[in-house]
Scaffold this active site. Structure first.
Site, short mmCIF file in Angstrom:
data_model
loop_
_atom_site.label_atom_id
_atom_site.label_comp_id
_atom_site.label_asym_id
_atom_site.label_seq_id
_atom_site.Cartn_x
_atom_site.Cartn_y
_atom_site.Cartn_z
N LYS A 144 45.67 -34.86 -59.97
CA LYS A 144 46.65 -35.77 -59.36
C LYS A 144 45.96 -36.85 -58.52
CE LYS A 144 50.74 -33.02 -59.90
NZ LYS A 144 51.79 -32.17 -59.34
N ARG A 194 48.86 -24.49 -61.63
CA ARG A 194 49.19 -25.25 -62.85
C ARG A 194 48.07 -26.25 -63.07
NH1 ARG A 194 51.56 -30.01 -64.19
NH2 ARG A 194 52.99 -30.07 -65.95
C1 7PJ Z 1 54.06 -30.42 -61.56
C2 7PJ Z 1 54.97 -30.00 -62.51
C3 7PJ Z 1 53.85 -29.60 -60.40
C4 7PJ Z 1 55.47 -28.10 -61.32
C5 7PJ Z 1 54.15 -31.91 -63.08
C6 7PJ Z 1 51.26 -33.28 -64.17
C7 7PJ Z 1 52.37 -34.03 -63.49
N1 7PJ Z 1 55.68 -28.85 -62.41
N2 7PJ Z 1 55.03 -30.96 -63.47
N3 7PJ Z 1 54.58 -28.45 -60.34
N4 7PJ Z 1 53.52 -31.60 -61.95
N5 7PJ Z 1 56.16 -26.96 -61.18
O1 7PJ Z 1 51.27 -33.13 -65.39
O2 7PJ Z 1 50.34 -32.85 -63.46
O3 7PJ Z 1 53.07 -29.90 -59.48
S1 7PJ Z 1 53.93 -33.35 -64.01
#
Ligand code: 7PJ
Length: 311
Positions: free
Chosen positions: A251, A289
């Protein structure tokens, strides 16, 4: 050290392997039910990101081809991913929303295939129609960056024929505008209160406590300072009693911290992302994640060996 996926337990498995000396208070959920999978939360889990979008910020367009997406999922599983998060809508800052029909077309056939790969599949979506189709296709988890606030979202999850896990993420505003001067009086208190309210609403709607995950939503309507405050205060979110998911991988905050101005691209955020994942699990995150599964799994193995070594 036990293999990463050896701990994925099937229905009915008990919580063997819990380290009692580090067992938290009884109110904390120490198991995550994810479709028909059951994770004892005695070690951090790694969720591999699979974006099937033309415009996601770090891997947009790479996995639009179904063969490439399946191969990437297979590689992440071989590298030790415990779950795979499939997203068909980019929620990067400034992204326009994706029509539901397009999102469905991107994710449903893929989830149908991935459902037999031996790890739970999470559907990263805000749309109730996509949630329902993803669950019918075999998804074991819904990952909703809007925390099931869309009309019909909660009903789609709580009423599903197959009970799934649900990740409730905090987001301030909408992806199109969320990074325009986000402001909080007390970011940690506000995010915590929001997640507590959403988790209560989900339980009231019939989602079992053991199926709920909460997430501060790093980068979703937050400055670098907000993200750092939330990361540092992660134990306060852990104290809510639900497993916490942390998504910091690649990020903009990582870029800002490592000095993006020196012309370094998103692909250059690997070491910073791994450091952020370790910082999160050291503060109690149950799931990270990540895009770079192999490197994160390696780092977590080293971290756990230190944690588990005799005093
Ligand atoms: C997140 C997500 C996060 C959860 C994205 C990327 C950006 N879902 N979806 N938490 N970030 N739960 O692909 O890194 O931080 S989209």
């Amino acid at each position: 050290m036990p293999g990463t996926r050896a701990r994925i337990a099937s229905p009915g498995t008990t919580l063997s392997g819990m380290n009692d000396s580090r067992a938290p208070a009884a109110s904390l959920s120490r198991v995550l039910l994810c479709g028909h999978y059951r994770f004892p939360l005695d070690r951090p889990l790694v969720m591999g990101v699979l974006n099937v979008t033309p415009d996601s910020f770090s891997d947009g367009g790479r996995f639009l081809d179904p063969g490439a997406a399946l191969a990437h999922a297979q590689q992440m599983i071989a590298d030790g991913a415990d779950l795979i998060d499939v997203g068909g809508e980019s929620t990067r800052p400034g992204a326009p929303s994706t029509p539901g029909a397009v999102e469905l077309e991107r994710v449903v056939p893929l989830i149908e295939k991935l459902a037999s790969f031996g790890v739970p599949i999470s559907a990263d979506t805000r749309k109730p129609a996509v949630m329902r189709a993803a669950i019918a296709a075999g998804a074991s988890m819904v990952n909703d960056v809007q925390a099931a606030r869309a009309p019909g979202a909660l009903e789609s999850i709580a009423g599903a024929a197959q009970p799934v896990a649900l990740c409730l993420m905090h987001m301030r505003g909408e992806p199109a505008t969320m990074q325009q001067a986000p402001a909080y009086d007390d970011v940690v208190a506000e995010v915590k209160a929001f997640l507590a309210e959403r988790a209560r609403a989900c339980e009231a709607a019939g989602v079992a406590r053991e199926r709920i995950v909460v997430d501060p939503g790093f980068g979703f309507g937050k400055t670098v300072a907000h993200n750092l405050a939330l990361l540092r205060a992660l134990p306060e979110l852990v104290a809510l009693g639900y497993p916490v998911l942390a998504g910091l991988s690649r990020k903009a905050t990582i870029g800002a911290l490592i000095g993006q101005e020196r012309g370094r691209g998103i692909g250059d955020r690997l070491a910073g992302s791994v450091a952020a994942a370790l910082a999160a699990v050291a503060r109690g995150a149950a799931i990270v994640r990540v895009h770079d599964v192999r490197e994160t799994v390696d780092a977590l193995k080293v971290w756990r060996a230190v944690q588990d070594s005799p005093q």
